[in-house]
Design a protein around this motif. Sequence first.
Motif, mmCIF file in Angstrom:
data_model
loop_
_atom_site.group_PDB
_atom_site.id
_atom_site.type_symbol
_atom_site.label_atom_id
_atom_site.label_comp_id
_atom_site.label_asym_id
_atom_site.label_seq_id
_atom_site.Cartn_x
_atom_site.Cartn_y
_atom_site.Cartn_z
ATOM 1 N N GLY A 187 0.806 -1.229 0.000
ATOM 2 C CA GLY A 187 0.000 0.000 0.000
ATOM 3 C C GLY A 187 0.827 1.262 0.000
ATOM 4 N N ARG A 188 1.871 1.277 -0.869
ATOM 5 C CA ARG A 188 2.794 2.419 -0.930
ATOM 6 C C ARG A 188 3.382 2.726 0.444
ATOM 7 N N GLU A 242 -14.393 0.629 3.412
ATOM 8 C CA GLU A 242 -13.967 1.618 4.410
ATOM 9 C C GLU A 242 -12.738 2.418 3.999
ATOM 10 N N VAL A 243 -12.068 1.983 2.920
ATOM 11 C CA VAL A 243 -10.856 2.702 2.493
ATOM 12 C C VAL A 243 -11.243 4.083 1.966
ATOM 13 N N ALA A 244 -10.614 5.111 2.505
ATOM 14 C CA ALA A 244 -10.933 6.493 2.102
ATOM 15 C C ALA A 244 -9.940 6.978 1.054
ATOM 16 N N GLY A 245 -10.462 7.441 -0.076
ATOM 17 C CA GLY A 245 -9.607 8.003 -1.130
ATOM 18 C C GLY A 245 -9.338 7.023 -2.266
ATOM 19 N N SER A 246 -9.131 7.580 -3.444
ATOM 20 C CA SER A 246 -8.818 6.771 -4.635
ATOM 21 C C SER A 246 -7.427 6.151 -4.491
ATOM 22 N N ASN A 247 -7.189 5.031 -5.210
ATOM 23 C CA ASN A 247 -5.886 4.370 -5.097
ATOM 24 C C ASN A 247 -4.816 5.047 -5.956
ATOM 25 N N THR A 248 -5.203 6.044 -6.757
ATOM 26 C CA THR A 248 -4.186 6.735 -7.550
ATOM 27 C C THR A 248 -4.445 8.237 -7.555
ATOM 28 N N TRP A 249 -3.450 8.979 -8.012
ATOM 29 C CA TRP A 249 -3.553 10.439 -8.093
ATOM 30 C C TRP A 249 -4.596 10.805 -9.143
ATOM 31 N N ASP A 250 -5.267 11.922 -8.949
ATOM 32 C CA ASP A 250 -6.296 12.370 -9.900
ATOM 33 C C ASP A 250 -5.749 12.445 -11.321
ATOM 34 N N TYR A 251 -4.504 12.951 -11.456
ATOM 35 C CA TYR A 251 -3.940 13.155 -12.800
ATOM 36 C C TYR A 251 -3.549 11.836 -13.472
ATOM 37 N N SER A 277 7.875 13.918 -1.155
ATOM 38 C CA SER A 277 7.366 12.614 -1.572
ATOM 39 C C SER A 277 6.077 12.769 -2.371
ATOM 40 N N ALA A 278 5.931 11.917 -3.402
ATOM 41 C CA ALA A 278 4.692 11.921 -4.196
ATOM 42 C C ALA A 278 3.497 11.536 -3.322
ATOM 43 N N LEU A 279 3.764 10.883 -2.199
ATOM 44 C CA LEU A 279 2.667 10.483 -1.304
ATOM 45 C C LEU A 279 1.984 11.698 -0.667
ATOM 46 N N ALA A 280 2.723 12.797 -0.580
ATOM 47 C CA ALA A 280 2.151 14.008 0.030
ATOM 48 C C ALA A 280 0.890 14.462 -0.708
ATOM 49 N N SER A 281 0.792 14.108 -2.010
ATOM 50 C CA SER A 281 -0.394 14.511 -2.786
ATOM 51 C C SER A 281 -1.291 13.319 -3.138
ATOM 52 N N HIS A 282 -1.004 12.152 -2.559
ATOM 53 C CA HIS A 282 -1.821 10.968 -2.870
ATOM 54 C C HIS A 282 -3.142 11.031 -2.090
ATOM 55 N N PRO A 283 -4.274 10.735 -2.769
ATOM 56 C CA PRO A 283 -5.581 10.860 -2.104
ATOM 57 C C PRO A 283 -5.690 10.104 -0.775
ATOM 58 N N ARG A 284 -5.126 8.921 -0.682
ATOM 59 C CA ARG A 284 -5.280 8.131 0.553
ATOM 60 C C ARG A 284 -4.425 8.644 1.700
ATOM 61 N N PHE A 285 -3.460 9.508 1.358
ATOM 62 C CA PHE A 285 -2.578 10.049 2.393
ATOM 63 C C PHE A 285 -2.931 11.497 2.732
ATOM 64 N N SER A 286 -4.010 12.026 2.132
ATOM 65 C CA SER A 286 -4.428 13.394 2.472
ATOM 66 C C SER A 286 -4.879 13.398 3.932
ATOM 67 N N GLU A 287 -4.789 14.524 4.555
ATOM 68 C CA GLU A 287 -5.055 14.611 6.004
ATOM 69 C C GLU A 287 -6.405 13.992 6.389
ATOM 70 N N GLU A 288 -7.424 14.370 5.652
ATOM 71 C CA GLU A 288 -8.779 13.903 5.965
ATOM 72 C C GLU A 288 -8.917 12.385 5.770
ATOM 73 N N ASN A 289 -8.427 11.875 4.642
ATOM 74 C CA ASN A 289 -8.538 10.441 4.367
ATOM 75 C C ASN A 289 -7.626 9.611 5.253
ATOM 76 N N LEU A 290 -6.468 10.142 5.540
ATOM 77 C CA LEU A 290 -5.513 9.415 6.380
ATOM 78 C C LEU A 290 -6.096 9.154 7.765
ATOM 79 N N GLU A 291 -6.806 10.145 8.282
ATOM 80 C CA GLU A 291 -7.430 10.004 9.604
ATOM 81 C C GLU A 291 -8.371 8.801 9.602
ATOM 82 N N LYS A 292 -9.117 8.620 8.501
ATOM 83 C CA LYS A 292 -10.054 7.486 8.395
ATOM 84 C C LYS A 292 -9.304 6.174 8.152
ATOM 85 N N ASN A 293 -8.229 6.259 7.357
ATOM 86 C CA ASN A 293 -7.500 5.035 6.997
ATOM 87 C C ASN A 293 -6.637 4.484 8.124
#
Length: 348
Positions: free
Chosen positions: A216-217, A321-330, A233-249
């Motif tokens: 999971g990266r 329950e996983v919050a956020g897409s598995n890849t970057w929007d772009y 890190s590219a993870l800083a902009s990854h949807p699953r690692f965003s502050e809001e989603n990370l809290e859920k994940n």
Amino acid sequence: MEEQSQILIPRVKLGSQGLEVSKLGFGCMGLTGRYNSPVSEEEGISIIKEAFEKGITFFDTSDVYGPHTNEILLGKALKQLPREKIQLATKFGNVGFDEGGNPIVNGKAEYVRACLEGSLKRLGLDYIDLYYQHRVDQTVPIEETVGELKKLVEEGKVKYVGLSEASADTIRRAHAVYPISALQIEWSLWTRDIEEEIIPLCRELGIGIVPYSPIGRGFFAGKAVLENVPANSALASHPRFSEENLEKNKMLYFRLEKLATKHQCTTAQLALAWVLHQGNDVVPIPGTTKGKNLSSNIGSLNVKLTEDDLKELSNAISIQEVAGSNTWDYMESISWKYANTPAKASDA
């Protein structure tokens, strides 16, 4: 003493065309940065050699990593290793980004050939064991791309052909032109959308599965949960690692942590063991820049899971329950879900 305690990494067939690899591969991308700062050439060569000494013979790179610097680094390491014992995979087709930040993909025949020649030069090799189309060009019939790959096999420059992030239709059509040995695609405890259609299709056609980001990266090793993600890190902009989603994940990580205690292993080892247990045709390629993580990844081969254990793990990391897409929007537009290609001219 060290030799006796070393884990013997099994050899498995990847696809039904004869390619044999170590059951655990090594993803080289991170050695030249993306999730972390690039390591020095000396460190990079050292960890590749260490992986080989511990029984990993399957190394994965791409012309776009760096770009180019990853292949150059791997090429230097390969000079110090026995070529005939290595299964080297690289990729083409992921060109980069346009001025608007949209990904550019190229699957034209002449581009395939030019990329291969460039990769051979950078790697210092005269053939590639497994050559993947990195992303599918949705404007070029897959028959054109694979037709050129077939020619490269006939010329002895490529041994086996692979696809990465391809749709079911593209896999079928590609395989009809020339047998596909492996599909590289994301598969982990929190990314399982390929299980319904893609995995059964690969098994029907005798195509091996090479999961990237099997931990999971780094999330299931505690990245972002127990330590901060570096700003570069590219993870800083990854949807699953965003502050809001990370809290859920985070709760998913803590659930895994409880199960890891039960299995007497680390969370990373348990997450990787789950992938390793998906079948003999599954060869994950976790990457790392650290020797201790390399040893930990190899240690996951010692984690034995029953069918009930696998179900318990799948249920604990509930996909719903996983919050956020598995890849970057772009990158979404070039993921496997959209990777169909036009019909070839004679079929149109």
